[in-house]
Design a protein around this motif. Structure first.
Motif, mmCIF file in Angstrom:
data_model
loop_
_atom_site.group_PDB
_atom_site.id
_atom_site.type_symbol
_atom_site.label_atom_id
_atom_site.label_comp_id
_atom_site.label_asym_id
_atom_site.label_seq_id
_atom_site.Cartn_x
_atom_site.Cartn_y
_atom_site.Cartn_z
ATOM 1 N N GLY A 131 0.855 -1.025 -0.170
ATOM 2 C CA GLY A 131 -0.134 -0.005 0.137
ATOM 3 C C GLY A 131 0.834 1.270 0.051
ATOM 4 O O GLY A 131 2.122 0.947 0.118
ATOM 5 N N ARG A 132 0.206 2.320 -0.401
ATOM 6 C CA ARG A 132 0.823 3.793 -0.267
ATOM 7 C C ARG A 132 0.091 4.746 0.380
ATOM 8 O O ARG A 132 -1.047 4.847 0.362
ATOM 9 C CB ARG A 132 0.957 4.235 -1.841
ATOM 10 N N MET A 133 0.726 5.387 1.315
ATOM 11 C CA MET A 133 0.357 6.289 2.171
ATOM 12 C C MET A 133 0.186 7.788 1.421
ATOM 13 O O MET A 133 0.868 8.216 0.886
ATOM 14 C CB MET A 133 0.819 6.517 3.515
ATOM 15 N N VAL A 134 -1.004 8.479 1.449
ATOM 16 C CA VAL A 134 -1.443 9.734 0.922
ATOM 17 C C VAL A 134 -1.349 10.910 2.014
ATOM 18 O O VAL A 134 -1.858 10.506 2.887
ATOM 19 C CB VAL A 134 -2.288 9.758 -0.243
ATOM 20 N N ALA A 135 -1.052 11.967 1.550
ATOM 21 C CA ALA A 135 -1.135 13.192 2.629
ATOM 22 C C ALA A 135 -2.666 13.874 2.824
ATOM 23 O O ALA A 135 -2.833 14.115 3.679
ATOM 24 C CB ALA A 135 0.106 14.086 2.174
ATOM 25 N N ALA B 215 -3.758 9.956 -7.260
ATOM 26 C CA ALA B 215 -3.251 8.678 -7.298
ATOM 27 C C ALA B 215 -4.247 7.754 -8.246
ATOM 28 O O ALA B 215 -4.025 6.990 -9.041
ATOM 29 C CB ALA B 215 -2.955 8.280 -5.948
ATOM 30 N N LEU B 216 -5.396 7.854 -7.783
ATOM 31 C CA LEU B 216 -6.558 6.900 -8.387
ATOM 32 C C LEU B 216 -6.769 7.566 -9.805
ATOM 33 O O LEU B 216 -6.798 6.318 -10.673
ATOM 34 C CB LEU B 216 -7.734 7.189 -7.617
ATOM 35 N N ARG B 217 -6.733 8.635 -10.247
ATOM 36 C CA ARG B 217 -6.548 9.267 -11.672
ATOM 37 C C ARG B 217 -5.562 8.490 -12.172
ATOM 38 O O ARG B 217 -5.641 8.135 -13.533
ATOM 39 C CB ARG B 217 -6.940 10.733 -11.690
ATOM 40 N N ASP B 218 -4.339 8.572 -11.688
ATOM 41 C CA ASP B 218 -3.023 8.136 -12.437
ATOM 42 C C ASP B 218 -3.165 6.549 -12.779
ATOM 43 O O ASP B 218 -2.697 5.989 -13.481
ATOM 44 C CB ASP B 218 -1.914 8.075 -11.380
ATOM 45 N N LYS B 219 -3.920 5.848 -11.855
ATOM 46 C CA LYS B 219 -4.258 4.310 -12.144
ATOM 47 C C LYS B 219 -5.170 3.917 -12.962
ATOM 48 O O LYS B 219 -5.577 3.015 -13.185
ATOM 49 C CB LYS B 219 -4.155 3.538 -10.743
ATOM 50 N N GLY B 220 -5.738 5.067 -13.470
ATOM 51 C CA GLY B 220 -6.900 4.927 -14.594
ATOM 52 C C GLY B 220 -8.424 4.549 -13.864
ATOM 53 O O GLY B 220 -9.288 4.120 -14.846
ATOM 54 N N PHE B 221 -8.556 4.871 -12.704
ATOM 55 C CA PHE B 221 -9.916 4.419 -12.040
ATOM 56 C C PHE B 221 -10.882 5.407 -12.599
ATOM 57 O O PHE B 221 -12.178 5.288 -12.421
ATOM 58 C CB PHE B 221 -9.933 4.431 -10.593
ATOM 59 N N PHE B 222 -10.433 6.721 -12.963
ATOM 60 C CA PHE B 222 -11.554 7.566 -13.433
ATOM 61 C C PHE B 222 -10.673 8.928 -14.232
ATOM 62 O O PHE B 222 -9.454 8.925 -13.965
ATOM 63 C CB PHE B 222 -12.539 8.212 -12.419
#
Length: 246
Positions: free
Chosen positions: A226-230, A238-245
């Motif tokens: 996993g990765r922690m976000v601030a 991060a979700l956009r970079d993974k293509g979720f939307f």
């Protein structure tokens, strides 16, 4: 009547065979399916609450299933029945075989786990109720028996549902129905003297024709770290970079 399935113990790390034909069971600890163990505990509590009932533990499978039935007897079941077979038993075939026992034993209540932890099918209880043409209550988290009826609290997606069904019936147990008792050594010794009937499954004359074909077993991919976000903005990015939307 309580149905017990022999499965790989839930504490064991499952390994897939090299040829993908199944999971490794040689030398692996086997146990009662945890949901079935909860169902048995509930049957014992019904008897201990003063209901004049006999608790019958039933299993379908190879000769080794005697181990799990003996454990059920040690927990407190009065007697046990093993329908012996070395072939894989699908849910519909299991329901048909259990129906034969139901017709012979005439139980007021059939209890079993909501699903088995090896295949997660969640079908046998429902199929048995349909074949038996009797009511069913699945995912039970509370069970009360009185005046020929079972009042069952069910866990559903939006909370709890309470239904009342006429007996005889089929009830499947959920995780929060109870906590199974610890089996003591004296009970294990006493269980060796309790009756355990063995019967060849093929002799029942039920249709065991397979309806399913398993092509291959594969282990799931390793879980990524996993990765922690601030903050939320970083999460959205991060979700956009993974293509979720977009």
């Amino acid at each position: 009547m309580v149905c017990l399935k022999r499965v790989v113990d839930y504490n064991v790390r499952i390994r897939v065979k090299d040829d993908g034909s199944g999971v490794v069971t040689d030398g692996v600890k086997m146990s009662i399916n945890p949901f079935d163990e909860i169902a048995l505990e509930e049957a014992l509590r019904i008897r201990e609450a003063g209901q004049p009932v006999e608790v019958i533990a039933v299993s379908i499978g190879p000769d080794d299933c005697q181990q799990q039935l003996r454990t059920g007897l040690a927990m407190g079941a009065d007697r046990a029945i093993l329908l012996e077979t070395d072939t894989e038993v699908e849910p519909l075939a299991a329901a048909r075989a259990l129906l034969k026992l139901v017709e012979r034993e005439q139980p007021d209540l059939v209890l079993m786990g909501k699903q088995a932890i090896d295949d997660d099918n969640n079908q046998t209880g429902q199929m048995l109720a349909a074949l038996w043409n009797r009511p069913q209550a699945t995912f039970a988290s509370r069970l009360e028996i009185a005046d020929g009826r079972a009042t069952v609290t069910r866990e559903v997606d939006d909370g709890l549902e309470v239904i009342s069904i006429e007996l005889p019936a089929v009830v499947t147990a959920d995780l929060r129905l109870n906590e199974p008792r610890y089996v003591k050594l004296p009970d294990i010794m006493k269980a060796k003297k309790k009756p355990l009937e063995r019967q060849n499954l093929a002799a029942l004359g039920t249709d065991m024709t397979p309806r399913l074909r398993l092509s291959k077993y594969e282990a799931p991919l390793p879980r990524q770290k996993g990765r922690m976000v601030a903050n939320v903005d970083e999460l959205v990015s991060a979700l956009r970079d993974k293509g979720f939307f977009n």
